[in-house]
Design an enzyme around this catalytic site. Structure first.
Site, mmCIF file in Angstrom:
data_model
loop_
_atom_site.group_PDB
_atom_site.id
_atom_site.type_symbol
_atom_site.label_atom_id
_atom_site.label_comp_id
_atom_site.label_asym_id
_atom_site.label_seq_id
_atom_site.Cartn_x
_atom_site.Cartn_y
_atom_site.Cartn_z
ATOM 1 N N HIS A 160 2.044 -6.556 -12.926
ATOM 2 C CA HIS A 160 0.932 -6.055 -12.125
ATOM 3 C C HIS A 160 -0.032 -7.206 -11.869
ATOM 4 C CE1 HIS A 160 -2.621 -3.785 -10.954
ATOM 5 N NE2 HIS A 160 -1.881 -2.713 -10.853
ATOM 6 N N LYS A 605 1.184 6.634 0.208
ATOM 7 C CA LYS A 605 0.756 5.813 1.339
ATOM 8 C C LYS A 605 1.213 6.415 2.655
ATOM 9 C CE LYS A 605 2.502 1.700 1.313
ATOM 10 N NZ LYS A 605 3.365 1.503 2.477
#
Length: 981
Positions: A160, A605
């Protein structure tokens, strides 16, 4: 820079129970803050300290509505970038230390509840064992038998961009946690000179650690390499997982009865996930697998060294069984052969045999072990011509011999915990430590096979074939073991790199066993050919054995369903794949277990929060039906990120909110970014979080937790209508508003995430500025940094209001187009009341609101969905978001779209409170409410400084301190928000 009583006026702790409960936390925060403040004053000077303190006091005044936000901005308007950096570091370090204090307080509260005789919270395995007691005591439950045979819980660590802490920062933070825990214990006992001296020594050590943190760069000054991310992931094994997982698996086996099979089996994507990451190569795969094995071999060697010292039983005192004698005599040791010392301590000699064979294996596989763990009886082991262990089974057999020998001489106390944990570690980690998943997208597979098939003369243009022709060609190639290419085939750079990754995976399997690379995930998998293509590539490197009737592979092919359309078509694709005899035979050879990965990020999304959550639920229902029709055992792999917009939130609640049949005793789940640190950097928290995963998996597998009964179809219809309405509201802004792309890319630090050195992976799969091709992490991270948090809530308010007011004028059910043809119910039947029309929830607004309140109360899915949304909304701040909107070059676009977002936020909060009956967003989460109240004023200066530095950077200021400052604010905000990307 600690807060003061004036920052948080409250009632007298002596009379208010809540104030008494949080008083230790407040004390810890003030103590650590004062250490940091004194360190800043001494080592950065009064000017920096005064600016930090002024910013802190002003931010708290803003929170109390006693000051205007412009006052915070004014503090930093003319600040130099060099002066801004220590201010950013100060607030970032406070967030880091506040995390420690909050984590300690959670543990303290649990201890207090246990001491008071209160029941443990949900997620504690003792609660689960109680709930399952009647089932576990019975004999004939088929579900229990299936769970015992297939139970598996696998947290899978992924890289990440915001979790790039230096190892020193990681270790120092852990040390602060340990010392603060000891301080807490000492302060709870009666003070005396000895205790006071210990407290003073602890404070001095804490001061050293805070100073070390202050003088250490919090993040790297260059983009991290994947190797850095691999090592960052492995540090959690050293810190907690090697210690925590073996005894946890032992307890699960004892209570559940899994016949010695490890249930908790960790995994990783770091080094094997090449989807959109061009830096993953064969060398990276070798590095990831070799370093993991090296770490594990070192752990085993150290535990064996300590065990050898402990097992000093003399043959003159205890009678040794034949197994121990045979093991002790199994290797020739010329230096001690026939010596009294050798004959007198047979258990030590038996352990030494294990150590020597493990050292020989480490040497044979290229793993280096520390000299300290190779010393035995004053000499180095592993230098003789000892036979190395071929696999973990051989070492397990020797440890079992030692265990049985101890039992035979009545030394049961010496069997545990070290020997028990070592045996369970071997059972849990093998010789590989963690499974490394391979992942690549279907387009890359298509391009690679097009080249390989052309070179082999199999197909001139595979990419031009239709689906039926592709499947026929692929099945033909999978019916034999003949490779496509010879060893001297000349490949393009792209093909050579892709095949290099697969060859490295095959080498790892050959050296470390099949569990080191057991999964191959196909991103953007929308067809049967997409699913079959990796099998041909695996065959090329020897990881797939072709046969028309008995194809075999130790690597599971896992389709990743990411977009809403892919989720909607998943069951149809599964039906088609399982109808192929070869694929069905392959699944049968893999224990009849089929794994499917669900992507939370791209579906969010694509369609927004509500539609994504419901499309995942619908897809799971349909996939469960498809698997049942084919008679296969289904295992889901949940690709959840840290942020709620990427599937984040409380893991226990999320698992219990899965549809019936979706968790059949096993699941895998990704753990990402700062969530990994929050969950697994300290042993107590690591154990608690792993227990929660196991507890939820067992409960949802063996108990009826959906709670809908005969109301399920109505509930599904209501949710389908809400999801459709939410998707429409979301699409109107994100996909249809012509100014949205400009607003998003300029009001958030999106471009800077790509330009700055905060992750090895590019921000987009392709060089494009469209939302569709943007990777999910920067999409969510950008909105988190600007405090909008849009992926975690936008569109829900409009959906709730429209449905309550008029049923949304709905006649079409599914947010994804329906799954009736995929085998699930009739949610796509537009003529029925169950399709989401007004009759599904009532004939007027009052009845429909009552329906939602009832579903919220009774249905874990809706309750968890709305609770997670409330949590992310509590971290949003439309006032700060307005500052980011001012960065949009077209001021009118900035004001207009921010107005749309802000209005929807207000509406969503209003509707959420109406449905839940709460007075505030966090009525059901007092711990987070306290964190927001106490911590978030410290975030204000970070956001304000980020906006100021972004403004300068985009105006052309290329001062390196400006770039560093932006990077530090990103890291600081991610640390403080804890689940931001």
């Amino acid at each position: 820079m600690a807060d003061t009583p004036q920052d948080h006026p409250t009632t007298d702790p002596g009379t208010d129970p809540l104030a008494r409960a949080v008083a230790p936390l407040r004390d810890d925060v003030r103590f650590l803050g004062s250490l940091l403040g004194e360190t800043i004053r001494e080592h950065a000077g009064d000017r920096v300290f005064d600016l930090v303190e002024t910013a802190r006091r002003t931010a708290f005044a803003v929170r109390r509505s006693e000051a205007d936000r412009d006052e915070v901005s004014a503090l930093f308007k003319d600040i130099s970038a060099a002066d801004a950096i220590p201010v950013i570091r100060a607030f970032s370090l406070f967030a880091l230390l506040a995390n420690v204090a909050e984590d300690l307080h959670q543990e303290r509260r649990r201890r207090m509840h246990r001491a008071a005789g209160e029941a443990p919270p949900d997620g504690d395995l003792e609660v689960t064992w109680t709930r399952l007691a009647d089932l576990l005591e019975g004999d004939g439950d088929d579900r229990l038998a299936a769970v015992r045979a297939t139970a598996r819980v696998s947290p899978v660590l992924t890289a990440h961009p915001t979790e790039t802490r230096r190892r020193m920062v990681f270790e120092a933070t852990r040390r602060v946690h340990v010392l603060m825990g000891r301080r807490d214990g000492l302060r709870s006992v009666e003070q005396d000179p000895v205790t006071e001296a210990e407290l003073a020594e602890l404070e001095l050590e804490l001061r050293r650690l805070v100073l070390a943190l202050w003088q250490t760069a919090l993040i790297r000054n260059e983009r991290p390499h994947i190797e850095d991310e691999v090592m960052a992931g492995l540090q959690y094994y050293e810190a907690t997982l090697l210690e925590v997982i073996p005894p946890l698996n032992a307890q699960i086996d004892e209570r559940l009865g899994c016949e010695g099979r490890a249930v908790v089996r960790p995994g990783s994507w770091i080094g094997g996930d090449r989807d959109g990451n061009p830096y993953v190569t064969g060398e990276v795969v070798r590095f990831a697998t070799d370093r993991a094995a090296e770490l594990l071999h070192g752990h085993y060697a150290e535990q064996l060294r300590l065990l050898e010292r402990e097992l000093s039983m003399s043959a003159r005192i205890v009678e040794v069984d034949s197994g121990i004698a045979a093991l002790a005599d199994s290797l020739t040791d010329t230096e001690v052969e026939g010596s009294p010392a050798r004959e007198d301590v047979p258990f030590r000699q038996a352990v030494r045999v294990v150590r020597r064979r493990l050292a020989a294996r480490a040497r044979a596989t290229g793993s280096s072990l520390p000299r300290s763990v190779l010393l035995s009886a004053g000499r180095l082991i592993g230098l003789d011509d000892d036979p190395p262990y071929a696999g973990p089974e051989e070492m397990a057999a020797d440890l079992e011999t030692i265990d049985a020998g101890l039992s035979a001489v009545g030394s049961d106390l010496l069997r545990a915990p070290r020997l028990r944990d070592l045996r369970w570690a071997l059972n849990s980690f093998g010789f590989h430590l963690q499974s490394l998943d391979m992942r690549q997208n279907s387009e890359s597979h298509e391009d690679l096979l097009t080249e390989l098939f052309a070179l082999a003369g199999v197909s001139e243009d595979y990419a031009a074939l239709d689906e039926d022709a592709r499947v026929e060609l692929l099945l033909g190639e999978l019916s034999h073991d003949r490779p496509l290419l010879g060893v001297r085939a000349e490949l393009s750079e792209f093909a050579d790199k892709e095949m290099g990754v697969l060859r490295a995976a095959a080498e790892a399997v050959a050296g470390l066993g099949p569990d080191v690379v057991p999964h191959y995930i196909v991103s953007m998998c929308g067809s049967v050919s997409d699913l079959l293509e990796p099998a041909v590539l695996l065959k090329e490197v020897g990881l797939f054995s072709g046969s028309p009737d008995e194809p075999r592979s130790t690597v599971r092919l896992i389709p990743l369903l990411e977009t809403i359309d892919d989720l909607a078509g998943g069951a149809r694709m599964l039906d088609a794949a399982l109808a192929l005899p070869q694929f069905r035979a392959l699944v049968r050879s893999q224990e009849d277990v089929l794994e499917i990965m669900l992507g939370y990020s791209d579906s969010n999304k694509d369609g927004g929060y509500l539609a994504a959550n419901w499309s995942l639920y619908e897809a799971e229902l349909a996939l469960v039906d498809a698997a049942a029709r084919a008679g296969v055992h289904l295992r889901f792999f949940h690709g959840r990120g840290g942020a709620v917009g990427r599937g984040g939130g409380n893991s226990y609640d999320a698992i219990l909110a899965q549809p019936p049949g979706a968790v059949q005793g096993a699941l895998r789940i990704t753990e990402q970014g700062e969530i990994i640190s929050a969950k697994y950097s300290e042993p107590v928290r690591a154990r608690r979080n792993l227990e929660a995963l196991v507890a939820a998996t067992l409960e949802v597998s063996l108990l009826d937790v959906e709670g809908l009964g005969d109301d399920a179809e109505q509930a599904y219809a209501v949710m389908a209508a809400l999801a459709r309405l939410g998707r429409e509201a979301y699409a109107e802004l994100v996909h249809e508003d012509p100014g949205f792309i400009e607003y998003f890319t300029t009001s958030t630090p999106l471009s800077e995430i790509g330009e700055l050195n905060i992750g090895s992976r590019p921000t987009s799969r392709k060089q494009t500025s469209t939302v569709d091709d943007l990777r999910a992490i920067p999409w969510v991270l950008s909105w988190s940094q600007s405090r909008v948090m849009l992926p975690g809530w936008f569109g829900v308010g409009s959906a709730l209001k429209r449905w309550i007011d008029d049923g949304g004028n709905a006649t079409g059910g599914s947010a994804t187009g329906g799954h009736a043809d995929a085998g699930h119910a009739d949610a796509g039947d537009g003529d029925s009341a169950a399709a989401g029309g007004t009759n599904a929830g009532g004939t007027n607004a009052e009845e429909r609101l009552a329906t939602l309140r009832r579903l919220y109360r009774d249905w874990p899915f809706l309750r968890t969905t709305l609770s997670n949304m409330a949590q992310v909304m509590a971290k949003a701040d439309m006032g700060l978001a307005a500052r980011y909107a001012e960065l949009v070059p077209d001021a009118e676009v900035g004001r207009r779209i921010h107005g749309v977002i802000s209005d929807e936020f207000d509406l969503t909060r209003e509707m959420l409170l109406a449905v839940t009956g709460q007075e505030t967003l966090l009525d059901d989460n007092p711990a987070l409410a306290r964190s927001v109240r106490n911590r978030f004023p410290y975030l204000e200066p970070l956001n304000v400084l980020q906006v100021e530095l972004l403004r300068r950077y985009r105006a052309g200021d290329r001062d390196p301190d400006v770039r560093t400052g932006i990077q530090l604010t990103m890291n600081g905000l991610a640390t403080a928000l804890r689940n931001s990307g």
